[in-house]
Scaffold this motif. Sequence first.
Motif, PDB file in Angstrom:
ATOM      1  N   GLU A  23      -5.441  -4.700   2.621  1.00 57.29           N
ATOM      2  CA  GLU A  23      -4.591  -5.820   2.999  1.00 57.29           C
ATOM      3  C   GLU A  23      -3.323  -5.374   3.719  1.00 57.29           C
ATOM      4  O   GLU A  23      -2.846  -6.028   4.627  1.00 57.29           O
ATOM      5  N   ARG A  24      -2.776  -4.238   3.259  1.00 57.46           N
ATOM      6  CA  ARG A  24      -1.546  -3.693   3.853  1.00 57.46           C
ATOM      7  C   ARG A  24      -1.840  -2.304   4.404  1.00 57.46           C
ATOM      8  O   ARG A  24      -1.376  -1.289   3.876  1.00 57.46           O
ATOM      9  N   PRO A  25      -2.587  -2.226   5.493  1.00 54.62           N
ATOM     10  CA  PRO A  25      -3.096  -0.926   5.950  1.00 54.62           C
ATOM     11  C   PRO A  25      -2.001   0.044   6.393  1.00 54.62           C
ATOM     12  O   PRO A  25      -2.142   1.252   6.220  1.00 54.62           O
ATOM     13  N   PHE A  26      -0.908  -0.491   6.960  1.00 51.77           N
ATOM     14  CA  PHE A  26       0.159   0.416   7.391  1.00 51.77           C
ATOM     15  C   PHE A  26       0.862   1.027   6.181  1.00 51.77           C
ATOM     16  O   PHE A  26       1.313   2.170   6.232  1.00 51.77           O
ATOM     17  N   ARG A  27       0.933   0.264   5.094  1.00 45.58           N
ATOM     18  CA  ARG A  27       1.512   0.828   3.873  1.00 45.58           C
ATOM     19  C   ARG A  27       0.614   1.955   3.345  1.00 45.58           C
ATOM     20  O   ARG A  27       1.087   3.021   2.984  1.00 45.58           O
ATOM     21  N   GLU A  37       6.382   2.143   5.238  1.00 46.84           N
ATOM     22  CA  GLU A  37       5.573   1.232   6.045  1.00 46.84           C
ATOM     23  C   GLU A  37       6.337   0.782   7.285  1.00 46.84           C
ATOM     24  O   GLU A  37       5.826   0.790   8.398  1.00 46.84           O
ATOM     25  N   ILE A  41       5.385   1.439  11.273  1.00 50.65           N
ATOM     26  CA  ILE A  41       5.178   0.338  12.219  1.00 50.65           C
ATOM     27  C   ILE A  41       6.142   0.447  13.403  1.00 50.65           C
ATOM     28  O   ILE A  41       5.758   0.267  14.558  1.00 50.65           O
ATOM     29  N   LEU A  44       4.951   3.346  15.668  1.00 53.21           N
ATOM     30  CA  LEU A  44       3.733   3.000  16.416  1.00 53.21           C
ATOM     31  C   LEU A  44       4.050   2.001  17.524  1.00 53.21           C
ATOM     32  O   LEU A  44       3.526   2.105  18.632  1.00 53.21           O
ATOM     33  N   SER A  45       4.925   1.055  17.234  1.00 51.40           N
ATOM     34  CA  SER A  45       5.299   0.078  18.262  1.00 51.40           C
ATOM     35  C   SER A  45       5.931   0.771  19.453  1.00 51.40           C
ATOM     36  O   SER A  45       5.636   0.439  20.612  1.00 51.40           O
ATOM     37  N   PHE A  56      -3.402   0.518  19.397  1.00 51.11           N
ATOM     38  CA  PHE A  56      -3.681   0.926  18.024  1.00 51.11           C
ATOM     39  C   PHE A  56      -4.659  -0.083  17.446  1.00 51.11           C
ATOM     40  O   PHE A  56      -4.367  -1.277  17.378  1.00 51.11           O
TER      41      PHE A  56
ATOM     42  N   LEU B  24      -2.153  -6.202  15.926  1.00 51.51           N
ATOM     43  CA  LEU B  24      -0.713  -6.448  15.889  1.00 51.51           C
ATOM     44  C   LEU B  24      -0.099  -5.444  14.926  1.00 51.51           C
ATOM     45  O   LEU B  24      -0.669  -5.160  13.864  1.00 51.51           O
ATOM     46  N   LEU B  25       1.043  -4.898  15.300  1.00 56.96           N
ATOM     47  CA  LEU B  25       1.698  -3.894  14.457  1.00 56.96           C
ATOM     48  C   LEU B  25       2.643  -4.605  13.499  1.00 56.96           C
ATOM     49  O   LEU B  25       3.862  -4.631  13.685  1.00 56.96           O
ATOM     50  N   VAL B  26       2.030  -5.222  12.506  1.00 58.06           N
ATOM     51  CA  VAL B  26       2.742  -5.991  11.473  1.00 58.06           C
ATOM     52  C   VAL B  26       2.141  -5.589  10.126  1.00 58.06           C
ATOM     53  O   VAL B  26       1.053  -5.024  10.080  1.00 58.06           O
ATOM     54  N   PRO B  27       2.845  -5.880   9.017  1.00 60.67           N
ATOM     55  CA  PRO B  27       2.341  -5.404   7.717  1.00 60.67           C
ATOM     56  C   PRO B  27       0.927  -5.878   7.358  1.00 60.67           C
ATOM     57  O   PRO B  27       0.196  -5.147   6.692  1.00 60.67           O
ATOM     58  N   ARG B  28       0.556  -7.076   7.769  1.00 58.99           N
ATOM     59  CA  ARG B  28      -0.784  -7.580   7.417  1.00 58.99           C
ATOM     60  C   ARG B  28      -1.571  -7.930   8.689  1.00 58.99           C
ATOM     61  O   ARG B  28      -1.821  -9.114   8.970  1.00 58.99           O
ATOM     62  N   PRO B  29      -1.969  -6.923   9.449  1.00 60.12           N
ATOM     63  CA  PRO B  29      -2.582  -7.198  10.758  1.00 60.12           C
ATOM     64  C   PRO B  29      -3.908  -7.943  10.661  1.00 60.12           C
ATOM     65  O   PRO B  29      -4.239  -8.745  11.542  1.00 60.12           O
TER      66      PRO B  29
END
Lengths: 150, 167
Positions: A23-27, A37, A41, A44-45, A56, B24-29
């Motif tokens: 659910e929170r892949p960047f975390r 996190e 982000i 990467l941005s 990405f 999208l580079l957001v917490p819940r893409p």
Amino acid sequence: MTTLDTVDRHIINNLQEGFSLGERPFRDAAVQLGLSENDLITRLSRLVSSGLLSRFGPLFNAERLGGAVTLCAMQVPRDRFETIAQQVNAHREVAHNYEREHAFNMWFVVATEHQEEIEGVIAAIQSETGLTVFNFPKQQEFFLHLKVAV
Amino acid sequence: MTAAQANLDAVDRQIIEATQGGLLLVPRPYDEVGVRIGVKGSSVRARLRKMLEAGIIRRIGAIPNHFALGMTANGMSVWDLDDAAVAWLGPQVGALDFVTHCYTRPRHPPQWPYNLFAMVHGHSRQEVLEKVEQISRLLGQAAYSYDVLFSTRILKKTGLRLQAAKG
């Protein structure tokens, strides 16, 4: 050229595959990389907006998705090169076209929705240019090492 | 293989269209993708996982721009490799960390004797040639001849937009 710091390199070298489907892949990824996190982000941005990363996300396998792809090459006389490049590029089915140093000096990828359309594009280019198009369809693929170390 | 043959339904195709240009580079893409196409984020994740397992997705992650990262030399090494050796040497070339793509393709004799293509990227032509030399040592006498074609210009690059919407 935008420069990469060691954290950017660490990210690029370790995040080219295996991105979490949680659910929170960047975390999840940030924990692995020892970052927050938010920091991941943000970085990467910046890497995407500066063009160091093309994007990405998922990399799809074009052939598994429908559509046909092949690599073609031609031996183009030097004095006709620019004209023929325009003729080849005018086909929307030509996705990439590269000039290379060789008797075979023009290499392009033809992508169509159906396999049978490939032959039609090749025939059209041959008749427009009067040159032979050599077709190099992929036969076997060996493990694609799409990762690159920076 | 068409999208239908790959067992993709309309939702899968919407997911492909919504993600092929990047997440999208957001917490819940994945939730964001779900919002866009009207399904739950958990369904987006499950379907992406299935596509990954089926090889429809090669990988998920950072997709580098070789050129922008300074890998400005791009050599297509081509080899006339003994057909009997392809099965065991092809995978070894493909496994080299500096080879990004490795395929067999048809020969067109007499103009084109080569059947194995291995793309090598590097920061300079010298670096590419050194890497090609490593491939040459690996293939040994199973390769009768080889060449390296450096790209000198990109004449067109549109990117392969996947036509997943048809079905």
